[in-house]
Motif scaffolding. Structure first.
Motif, short mmCIF file in Angstrom:
data_model
loop_
_atom_site.label_atom_id
_atom_site.label_comp_id
_atom_site.label_asym_id
_atom_site.label_seq_id
_atom_site.Cartn_x
_atom_site.Cartn_y
_atom_site.Cartn_z
N GLN A 58 49.20 29.89 40.27
CA GLN A 58 50.18 30.88 39.82
C GLN A 58 49.53 32.21 39.47
OE1 GLN A 58 53.86 30.57 39.49
NE2 GLN A 58 53.31 32.73 39.61
N ASN A 59 48.26 32.18 39.09
CA ASN A 59 47.57 33.41 38.69
C ASN A 59 46.76 34.02 39.83
OD1 ASN A 59 45.68 31.36 38.75
ND2 ASN A 59 44.64 31.95 36.84
N HIS A 60 47.18 33.79 41.06
CA HIS A 60 46.41 34.26 42.22
C HIS A 60 46.37 35.78 42.28
CE1 HIS A 60 45.24 34.66 46.55
NE2 HIS A 60 44.42 33.70 46.15
N ILE A 61 45.23 36.30 42.67
CA ILE A 61 44.99 37.75 42.67
C ILE A 61 45.87 38.51 43.66
CG2 ILE A 61 43.13 37.72 44.41
CD1 ILE A 61 41.64 39.72 42.47
N SER A 62 46.40 37.82 44.67
CA SER A 62 47.23 38.51 45.67
C SER A 62 48.66 38.76 45.20
CB SER A 62 47.27 37.71 46.97
OG SER A 62 48.09 36.56 46.83
N GLU A 121 44.56 23.07 53.23
CA GLU A 121 45.07 23.96 52.18
C GLU A 121 44.06 25.08 51.95
OE1 GLU A 121 45.60 21.14 49.06
OE2 GLU A 121 47.54 20.44 49.83
N LYS A 122 44.59 26.29 51.77
CA LYS A 122 43.71 27.46 51.61
C LYS A 122 44.25 28.38 50.52
CE LYS A 122 45.96 30.06 55.37
NZ LYS A 122 46.27 31.34 54.70
N GLY A 123 43.41 29.34 50.11
CA GLY A 123 43.85 30.29 49.09
C GLY A 123 43.94 29.70 47.70
N GLN A 124 43.09 28.73 47.41
CA GLN A 124 43.17 28.04 46.13
C GLN A 124 42.32 28.67 45.03
OE1 GLN A 124 43.31 23.56 46.68
NE2 GLN A 124 42.59 24.15 48.70
N VAL A 125 41.40 29.56 45.42
CA VAL A 125 40.57 30.23 44.42
C VAL A 125 41.28 31.49 43.96
CG1 VAL A 125 38.33 31.35 44.01
CG2 VAL A 125 38.47 29.32 45.48
N LYS A 126 41.57 31.58 42.68
CA LYS A 126 42.45 32.63 42.18
C LYS A 126 41.89 34.03 42.36
CE LYS A 126 40.96 32.38 37.28
NZ LYS A 126 40.44 33.75 37.13
N GLU A 127 40.56 34.18 42.41
CA GLU A 127 39.96 35.51 42.49
C GLU A 127 39.86 36.07 43.90
OE1 GLU A 127 37.92 33.21 39.11
OE2 GLU A 127 38.33 32.84 41.25
N VAL A 128 40.21 35.27 44.92
CA VAL A 128 39.92 35.64 46.31
C VAL A 128 41.15 35.49 47.20
CG1 VAL A 128 38.51 35.04 48.32
CG2 VAL A 128 37.50 34.97 46.05
#
Length: 228
Positions: A58-62, A121-128
């Motif tokens: 939920q806190n993803h940077i995008s 599954e991808k995009g799981q690292v919130k900072e990237v």
């Protein structure tokens, strides 16, 4: 003529509810129109058929909602390598989408999951931000790697066919990285749609420059798969 050393893989990129009308939070115009093409391809004898999913915290940077006074589609943010602050890139901000465990993150129900061999599954690292199904753009060091290249190599894959959403973002980046990894790579045009349809020819040219061909579903490249 199909030969024994031709081992094609199908990658269906992010065909998720949030990217599709009528209710997706980041719906790509006419995104659901690609379903007949995708299901037709699923009937072909690819050596492996992979579906990818954005799977964001939920806190993803995008997400524009995680930045003060920033708007989706309009504003950008700088991604900084958590392990190397000197390495950065700019990325567009989006509405909240494909949050882990939500309805919007589910693969669309029209997709025949019985024919899918693996879900990545991808995009799981919130900072990237990670458009590509292979890895993020950061290299020194790499932050996220899905292991997809290894999965394809284990199957002896030679050629990769990409479809899904969206042509100008995740499909493009996945196809470029597939070619970079040494696979002969195609995007099946009828099997994708763009966030911004006006850039179609520009993206097609960009892909060609990186060794990726945009082909037709009824063309020789797809017909070859049927002869495996």
């Amino acid at each position: 003529m199909a030969t024994n050393n031709f081992k094609p893989a199908l990658i269906i990129v992010d065909l998720q509810e949030d990217f599709c009308p009528p209710n997706g939070s980041l719906a790509v115009t006419n995104g659901r129109d690609i379903i007949p093409t995708v299901n037709k391809l699923l009937d072909l004898p690819f050596v492996i058929k992979i579906a990818t999913k954005d799977w964001h915290p939920q806190n993803h940077i995008s997400f524009a909602s995680n930045h003060v006074n920033k708007k989706p589609y309009v504003d950008f943010t700088t991604i900084i390598n958590p392990s190397n602050p000197a390495e950065t890139y700019e990325t567009r901000l989006w509405p909240d989408h494909c949050v882990q465990g939500t309805k919007g993150a589910e693969l669309i129900h029209e997709l025949d999951m019985s024919k899918i061999d693996k879900v990545v599954e991808k995009g799981q690292v919130k900072e990237v931000e990670m458009y590509s199904a292979f890895y993020d753009p950061l290299e020194k060091p790499r932050v996220s790697d899905s292991g997809l290249a290894g999965v394809l190599r284990e199957k002896g894959v030679t050629d990769v066919y990409c479809v899904g959403l969206a042509f100008d973002y995740c499909v493009k980046c996945t196809a470029v990285d597939a070619a970079k990894e040494g696979f002969k790579t195609y995007v099946v045009g009828e099997g994708t749609r763009a966030v911004d349809p006006s850039v179609w020819e520009e993206i097609k040219g960009e892909l060609k420059g990186k060794g990726v061909e945009v082909v037709n579903c009824d063309g020789d490249e797809v017909a070859r798969v049927g002869k495996v």
